[in-house]
Design a protein around this motif. Structure first.
Motif, PDB file in Angstrom:
ATOM      1  N   UNK A 146      25.912 104.553  67.937  1.00 12.24           N
ATOM      2  CA  UNK A 146      26.412 104.300  66.576  1.00 12.24           C
ATOM      3  C   UNK A 146      25.356 103.575  65.751  1.00 12.24           C
ATOM      4  N   UNK A 147      24.698 102.631  66.377  1.00 10.22           N
ATOM      5  CA  UNK A 147      23.671 101.839  65.699  1.00 10.22           C
ATOM      6  C   UNK A 147      22.466 102.722  65.345  1.00 10.22           C
ATOM      7  N   UNK A 148      22.047 103.536  66.325  1.00  9.84           N
ATOM      8  CA  UNK A 148      20.837 104.359  66.122  1.00  9.84           C
ATOM      9  C   UNK A 148      21.044 105.367  64.989  1.00  9.84           C
ATOM     10  N   UNK A 149      22.313 105.744  64.764  1.00  8.33           N
ATOM     11  CA  UNK A 149      22.577 106.783  63.758  1.00  8.33           C
ATOM     12  C   UNK A 149      22.271 106.286  62.341  1.00  8.33           C
ATOM     13  N   UNK A 150      22.246 104.971  62.120  1.00  4.25           N
ATOM     14  CA  UNK A 150      21.952 104.506  60.755  1.00  4.25           C
ATOM     15  C   UNK A 150      20.719 103.611  60.682  1.00  4.25           C
ATOM     16  N   UNK A 151      19.939 103.536  61.761  1.00  2.00           N
ATOM     17  CA  UNK A 151      18.721 102.714  61.726  1.00  2.00           C
ATOM     18  C   UNK A 151      17.486 103.612  61.719  1.00  2.00           C
ATOM     19  N   UNK A 152      16.429 103.181  61.018  1.00  2.28           N
ATOM     20  CA  UNK A 152      15.161 103.907  61.156  1.00  2.28           C
ATOM     21  C   UNK A 152      14.706 103.847  62.617  1.00  2.28           C
ATOM     22  N   UNK A 153      13.922 104.843  63.036  1.00  6.07           N
ATOM     23  CA  UNK A 153      13.598 104.991  64.452  1.00  6.07           C
ATOM     24  C   UNK A 153      13.000 103.725  65.091  1.00  6.07           C
ATOM     25  N   UNK A 154      12.054 103.092  64.378  1.00  6.07           N
ATOM     26  CA  UNK A 154      11.394 101.907  64.985  1.00  6.07           C
ATOM     27  C   UNK A 154      12.394 100.771  65.180  1.00  6.07           C
ATOM     28  N   UNK A 155      13.303 100.597  64.235  1.00  6.85           N
ATOM     29  CA  UNK A 155      14.288  99.512  64.350  1.00  6.85           C
ATOM     30  C   UNK A 155      15.297  99.807  65.443  1.00  6.85           C
ATOM     31  N   UNK A 156      15.641 101.071  65.605  1.00  9.73           N
ATOM     32  CA  UNK A 156      16.544 101.478  66.670  1.00  9.73           C
ATOM     33  C   UNK A 156      15.912 101.201  68.031  1.00  9.73           C
ATOM     34  N   UNK A 157      14.618 101.473  68.114  1.00 11.85           N
ATOM     35  CA  UNK A 157      13.876 101.246  69.347  1.00 11.85           C
ATOM     36  C   UNK A 157      13.874  99.752  69.698  1.00 11.85           C
ATOM     37  N   UNK A 158      13.669  98.934  68.683  1.00 10.77           N
ATOM     38  CA  UNK A 158      13.689  97.476  68.851  1.00 10.77           C
ATOM     39  C   UNK A 158      15.052  97.029  69.400  1.00 10.77           C
ATOM     40  N   UNK A 159      16.123  97.559  68.793  1.00 17.34           N
ATOM     41  CA  UNK A 159      17.481  97.208  69.227  1.00 17.34           C
ATOM     42  C   UNK A 159      17.660  97.570  70.702  1.00 17.34           C
TER      43      UNK A 159
END
Ligand code: VNL
Length: 194
Positions: A146-159
């Motif tokens: 759910x989080x990755x669907x609205x985050x830019x790729x680099x920020x999703x990776x960080x999460x």
């Protein structure tokens, strides 16, 4: 007080109904901050009252509606401010360790029974943590998805990387507990009858 930050953490993934929160919490944030539903529901009400969350009625089934909670700007600001605050360090407070230090006062059989119970708990818990980490590693955990669907790729990776880091610590801790419990059982056997 940390419960509201745990709930804010979860709700930054996506808006959720109370039921989704309860279910999502137990599969994710509860591994780092455990709380029962009986604390979660009243806290959601207080957070809404304090302006950290807003709710809207969304359709539920054919005729009914449900409250869906969203984090407000004030909620995001409060969460960021809390994340940047110095950590308040808690000292040791675990009855398993209090008892372990005084096992000379227990009946050996009662001590063994308690240690076996602890071992069962940590075995199950370790499996749960490893299963959850596997879903983070392959990016299939529903909260992360759910989080990755609205985050830019680099920020999703960080999460993902930080969530995995937390589970690495939890898993190492569970393994240490299991080894220590086995040592305890061996020690009770060794000292029983002396
Ligand atoms: C999240 C996803 C957190 C999966 C988790 O545990 C988890 C998240 C702290 O993205 O908030 O297991």
């Amino acid at each position: 007080m940390s419960l509201r930050y745990a709930l804010l953490a979860l709700l930054t993934a996506q808006p959720m109904t109370g039921y989704d929160i309860s279910k999502g919490f137990s599969g994710s944030v509860a591994h780092v901050w455990h709380a029962p539903d009986s604390q979660i529901y009243p806290e959601l009400n207080r957070m809404e009252r304090d302006g950290l969350l807003t709710s809207e009625q969304v359709p539920w089934g054919k005729r009914s509606t449900k409250k869906e909670y969203h984090v407000t700007e004030a909620g995001l600001t409060a969460f960021r401010a809390w994340m940047d605050e110095p950590l308040d360090i808690r000292r040791q407070r675990d009855p398993a360790y209090l008892k372990a230090a005084y096992l000379d006062w227990a009946q050996p059989e009662a001590a063994r029974e308690q240690l076996r119970k602890q071992r069962e708990y940590w075995r199950d818990h370790l499996a749960l943590l490893e299963g959850t980490r596997a879903m983070l590693l392959d990016r299939s955990h529903p909260t992360l998805v759910a989080r990755l669907s609205h985050l830019p790729e680099e920020q999703g990776e960080l999460a993902a990387r930080y969530r995995i880091h937390a589970y690495n610590g939890l898993i190492a801790h569970a393994k240490t507990e299991l080894a220590w419990i086995d040592d305890g059982l061996a020690l009770v056997d060794e000292l029983d009858g002396q």
